[in-house]
Structure formats: structure tokens, C-alpha cells
Design a protein around this motif. Structure first.
Motif, PDB file in Angstrom:
ATOM      1  N   GLY A  28     -45.089   4.296 -12.403  1.00  0.00           N
ATOM      2  CA  GLY A  28     -44.047   3.276 -12.459  1.00  0.00           C
ATOM      3  C   GLY A  28     -43.432   3.037 -11.094  1.00  0.00           C
ATOM      4  O   GLY A  28     -43.973   3.449 -10.064  1.00  0.00           O
ATOM      5  N   VAL A  29     -42.307   2.350 -11.116  1.00  0.00           N
ATOM      6  CA  VAL A  29     -41.626   1.982  -9.877  1.00  0.00           C
ATOM      7  C   VAL A  29     -40.145   2.293 -10.031  1.00  0.00           C
ATOM      8  O   VAL A  29     -39.570   2.073 -11.102  1.00  0.00           O
ATOM      9  N   ASP A  30     -39.518   2.816  -8.974  1.00  0.00           N
ATOM     10  CA  ASP A  30     -38.094   3.132  -9.077  1.00  0.00           C
ATOM     11  C   ASP A  30     -37.230   1.935  -8.671  1.00  0.00           C
ATOM     12  O   ASP A  30     -37.759   0.863  -8.353  1.00  0.00           O
ATOM     13  N   ALA A  31     -35.922   2.133  -8.688  1.00  0.00           N
ATOM     14  CA  ALA A  31     -34.974   1.027  -8.447  1.00  0.00           C
ATOM     15  C   ALA A  31     -35.173   0.405  -7.071  1.00  0.00           C
ATOM     16  O   ALA A  31     -34.917  -0.786  -6.869  1.00  0.00           O
ATOM     17  N   ASP A  32     -35.699   1.190  -6.095  1.00  0.00           N
ATOM     18  CA  ASP A  32     -35.910   0.671  -4.745  1.00  0.00           C
ATOM     19  C   ASP A  32     -37.321   0.126  -4.541  1.00  0.00           C
ATOM     20  O   ASP A  32     -37.706  -0.204  -3.425  1.00  0.00           O
ATOM     21  N   GLY A  33     -38.093   0.109  -5.615  1.00  0.00           N
ATOM     22  CA  GLY A  33     -39.446  -0.408  -5.509  1.00  0.00           C
ATOM     23  C   GLY A  33     -40.486   0.614  -5.082  1.00  0.00           C
ATOM     24  O   GLY A  33     -41.647   0.281  -4.874  1.00  0.00           O
ATOM     25  N   ASN A  34     -40.073   1.887  -4.941  1.00  0.00           N
ATOM     26  CA  ASN A  34     -41.046   2.920  -4.587  1.00  0.00           C
ATOM     27  C   ASN A  34     -41.924   3.264  -5.778  1.00  0.00           C
ATOM     28  O   ASN A  34     -41.424   3.393  -6.899  1.00  0.00           O
ATOM     29  N   PRO A  35     -43.222   3.429  -5.537  1.00  0.00           N
ATOM     30  CA  PRO A  35     -44.101   3.898  -6.620  1.00  0.00           C
ATOM     31  C   PRO A  35     -43.728   5.316  -7.041  1.00  0.00           C
ATOM     32  O   PRO A  35     -43.382   6.146  -6.207  1.00  0.00           O
ATOM     33  N   VAL A  36     -43.806   5.576  -8.350  1.00  0.00           N
ATOM     34  CA  VAL A  36     -43.440   6.887  -8.891  1.00  0.00           C
ATOM     35  C   VAL A  36     -44.557   7.402  -9.787  1.00  0.00           C
ATOM     36  O   VAL A  36     -45.012   6.696 -10.685  1.00  0.00           O
ATOM     37  N   VAL A  37     -45.008   8.614  -9.509  1.00  0.00           N
ATOM     38  CA  VAL A  37     -45.974   9.278 -10.379  1.00  0.00           C
ATOM     39  C   VAL A  37     -45.207  10.247 -11.264  1.00  0.00           C
ATOM     40  O   VAL A  37     -44.470  11.091 -10.772  1.00  0.00           O
ATOM     41  N   VAL A  38     -45.370  10.093 -12.577  1.00  0.00           N
ATOM     42  CA  VAL A  38     -44.665  10.961 -13.514  1.00  0.00           C
ATOM     43  C   VAL A  38     -45.675  11.859 -14.231  1.00  0.00           C
ATOM     44  O   VAL A  38     -46.658  11.371 -14.792  1.00  0.00           O
ATOM     45  N   GLU A  39     -45.454  13.148 -14.169  1.00  0.00           N
ATOM     46  CA  GLU A  39     -46.293  14.111 -14.879  1.00  0.00           C
ATOM     47  C   GLU A  39     -45.490  14.664 -16.045  1.00  0.00           C
ATOM     48  O   GLU A  39     -44.362  15.129 -15.886  1.00  0.00           O
TER      49      GLU A  39
END
Lengths: 261, 261
Positions: A166-177
Motif C-alpha cells: 500500500g501507500v502511506d499518507a505521504d505517498g511512500n510505498p509500504v510493505v505490510v507483513e
DNA sequence: AACTCAATGTCGCGC
DNA sequence: GCGCGACGTTGAGTT
């Protein structure tokens, strides 16, 4: 539907009923004094003693003592059961291939034999698994953090599919495990592999992350390089896992697979 | 030593024999039509069907269908079994704490019940384990490579104990990770953690590796910085594991836990 | 009791 | 078939 049950049968009687049971596809329970030997991925021997041998129509064989959740010896489903009387003693052999494995049970006394017809009733409804955890997060992304937006589940990467991307509030890509229970350092390593793989993708291909992009600021413009973040979702983490998370700058979100009762 | 066996008992008869069996510390096998529900680390429900319930005197409970090596539901050793008749039906409940878990089996029909005295005979002699692999390497270090010298097993490090620690022909420290069977990428990650930990030690403390040193070239002289090597010992590795080994410059030694027949 | 790692793990899914 | 990762993993050993 009939259960066949023999009390202290002779070895030949037991053999006869065993073969009938195999023929009918029955579940067989055999209790008696026996030795057990196994040869295959490893090898083992068990001296004479009273044990319960369970023979399933799908080829599984289980030798149980009076202790433990695990059978002391076994053969997985897909094996083939054979029975014979040698030197007046009942012998049950279960074999399979890939890998080659053999389980041999030699009885000196057969105390009890039951043959039971069993069908159906294996449809288990289990809840509280990792699947539930994913569902919960997709329904309420703010549980990860304010502004988090899931984009994809099982997103492929060179390190394998990541649970949630997904993407966080600042637009950074986020990998969630996702982990449904308390985790050790191995889970951090897994998350790190995904993050590394994604960082390489970003490095190679610019921010090509908006696959179904709405095209905002798409060029190699003045936007800051996106920072790939890693988030581990689990009810809790071990101390060492927490260290490794901190080392790598990853976050931990404490979350249960099902809401607290 | 007597096996009690009931064929199609009434629910009250079954209850009576169950309580006797608990009292005597017998292994109980109960076959009948039942529903099963579990509440604890997760939760599950199983509709009515024929199943075999095994109750062990150590508190273990296993519900088996006609398929699979694993019980469809279970309770680990240390649980407490209770039985009762409610609304004319036999009900068996097994509970434990830490974590709180409950397994409930409600019978509509009891087809067969056996109570069996079982003692001893659980001393399994198993060979072909990782332990055997370690023994084999300590006896023949040249199986790793010519000139390899094991120095320590289970050597502690900040990443946990390494399987075998030694020195190669050039005096470089070697971390050896043992796996008794074909391995995937996770094993390479484990080896990498040990190697990294050891490299940090070396970096911090110079080459303090010769704890029981014979003192050759011990000073901070012109000797090259020792290179910490990683060796993975396993019968074989997956492609991805091989990649990761190559990435990190580690070696793979193909070795079985027991000599080929 | 918590943590770590092996296991004849087993099991299911994807390639 | 192999590879990969989850599991109510279980189980053993150590801290």
C-alpha cells in the motif's frame, strides 16, 4: 453402518478382519503389544510395548502411546497398508514412495481391533487465521496508521508475494507483513527481503509503483525519491525481533487477527 | 490388564465407562457421530459426522476423521478431560490454560468405546537427525573441506548459537550451518545472521578468535584481516537458496546426515 | 515462563 | 512433481 469389534482375537482372526476393513475402506483401530520400526527420511526403532495403531483408508498410519499429541511413529496419507501373519504373528506394513518410507508394526498380542466406516464430516470451519487478519486490515486500513491505503494483496516481487502492499499518507510505498501470532526474528527477515526487493524495483524503474496510476507527478521530476517502508503486523514481537525491526527502521503494529472480545 | 470394550453403548453406559477409564488412567478410544467445537488461539466448528476421539491419560485429546495425518481437532497434553450427559447425550469437554482453550465434543451416537491400559514403551531410538550430521562432521572435518578444523559447537553469538564454528586451512574463521535435509532460502538467512554477528565481533575486537591460541602471528601485525566464511551443509539446496548463497559468497557442502547406504 | 530452533514436521497452494 | 510459507504448528532445550 456397522462397527466391527474384536476382543483378544487370534492373529489370524485379526488379519481376516483387517483385510475386510481395507477392502471396505474402513478406519481401523488396533490395540496390542508390538514393536515398531521405521526406515525412510530418518530411521527409528521402538521396543515391545502396548500401543494403538490407527490405519486410515487414505493411507495414513498412526502409532500412539499413552502420551503426547504426536504419534510416536507414523506414515503420511497416500501410503499403502498391507497385513500378514508371519510365524503366527500379525504384521502390518505401510509403505510409500517419494520419498521411500516404510513403517513396520509387529504384534506379539492383539488386544482389540475395531473397524469403523467413516465418511464425510471433515469440513472444518476455522476462524482467527492470517486470512482474517488481512480481511480486518483491508476493511479498516487506519488500524495500520492514519492515511494508509492498501493497494494490492499478494503483490508479486522477486522475493515472493508480499501480504499487503500500500501507500502511506505521504505517498511512500509500504510493505505490510502479517502474522497472526507473536513472532520472532525470522518474520523481520521475511519483511526485509520484500522491502529490499521493492527498493530494487524502485531504484531500477523510478517510481513505477502506480501501475494503475492516475498519473500525478509521474515524470522524473522534483518529487523526493519515495521511501519504501516496512510494517510488521502481529499481536506482539519477541525482544530480538524488536531489535531487528529497529535496526532496519521498520514499524510494528500490534494487532490481533480478531477484535478483542 | 484388561481392555474394556463397549459396542453401541447407551450414553449413560458410555459415561460410566469413561469415568472409570479416567480414574484408571486408561487410554480411551471413542467412536461415534458428533459435533466438535474449539475455542482458544483460534476458533472452529465441525458439523455432525462420524469421528474417532482419542483421550490420553496425559490430557491429550485427538479428534480424527478418515483422512489426514493430523487430527481435525485436538487438545495438547496437560489438558483436563471431563465427561457428562446433557439432554441424554454424551458430551466430552477438554480444557487447558495458558492459553485458555476448550475443545467440546457432543455425541449424538456412540458406536464404540474402548478403554485400554497403556504404560511405558515410549522410548524411541531415532537416528538420521541433525545431531547425527554434527557428529559425522566432527569425526571427519575433511568432509567440509581439506584442512578444516572444528573448534566449537553451539558457539554463542549475538545472533544465537551457531551449529559448528571452526577455522579453514588459511586460518579464516568458518561458520557452519547444518541442515539434515534439502533447504530453502530461510537457511541461508540464518547462516548470514551468524556470519554477520561474527564479522562484527572480529571488527570490534580484532582477531580474538584464537581463544585457546597457539599464538602464531597473534599480534596486530601485517597478517591480513581474517575473512569470516559461511558454509551451509545440507543434502541439497533449492535454486533460490543457491542464488542467495552465491550473492553472499557462502559455500554449500552436499552431505547427508548418515553415510549413503 | 519466555525464547529459540529442529522436525520422519504436515498441509495447502502455485508453478 | 518441486518450491515456498503458514500452522490452533508441536516439541525440546536453554535462559
Amino acid at each position: 453402518m456397522t462397527v466391527t469389534s474384536l476382543h483378544d482375537p487370534s492373529h489370524r482372526e485379526a488379519l481376516w478382519e483387517l483385510e475386510n476393513a481395507f477392502e471396505r475402506g474402513n478406519l481401523v483401530s488396533l490395540f496390542g503389544r508390538c514393536t515398531v520400526s521405521y526406515e525412510g527420511r530418518a530411521a527409528s526403532d521402538l521396543a515391545a510395548g502396548d500401543r494403538l495403531l490407527l490405519l486410515k483408508p487414505d493411507g495414513a498410519a498412526l502409532v500412539h502411546t499413552d502420551e503426547g499429541r504426536q504419534p510416536v511413529n507414523w506414515q503420511p496419507p497416500g501410503s499403502e497398508h498391507r497385513a500378514a501373519v508371519r510365524e503366527g504373528r500379525l504384521r502390518v506394513v505401510s509403505t510409500r514412495t517419494t520419498p521411500d518410507e516404510t513403517l513396520t508394526v509387529r504384534f506379539s498380542d492383539v488386544h482389540q481391533l475395531s473397524a469403523m466406516p467413516v465418511t464425510g464430516g471433515r469440513d472444518l470451519d476455522l476462524h482467527g487465521s492470517e486470512e482474517d487478519l488481512r480481511t480486518r486490515i483491508l476493511e479498516r486500513p487506519d488500524l495500520i496508521e492514519a492515511g494508509f491505503e492498501p493497494r494490492e494483496t499478494e503483490r508479486p516481487s522477486s522475493a515472493g508475494p508480499m501480504d499487503v502492499f500500500g501507500v502511506d499518507a505521504d505517498g511512500n510505498p509500504v510493505v505490510v507483513e502479517l502474522k497472526r501470532r507473536r513472532v520472532g526474528p525470522d518474520a523481520v527477515g521475511q519483511l526485509a527481503r520484500y522491502v529490499r526487493a521493492l527498493r530494487e524495483e524502485v531504484g531500477v524503474d523510478g517510481n513505477s509503483l502506480d501501475a494503475d496510476a492516475d498519473g500525478d507527478a509521474d515524470g522524473d521530476g522534483d518529487a523526493a525519491e519515495p521511501e519504501v517502508r516496512g510494517v510488521l503486523v502481529a499481536p506482539s514481537v519477541t525482544d530480538r525481533a524488536a531489535e531487528r525491526l529497529a535496526d532496519r527502521g521498520f514499524d510494528h503494529v500490534a494487532l490481533e487477527p480478531t477484535p478483542e472480545e
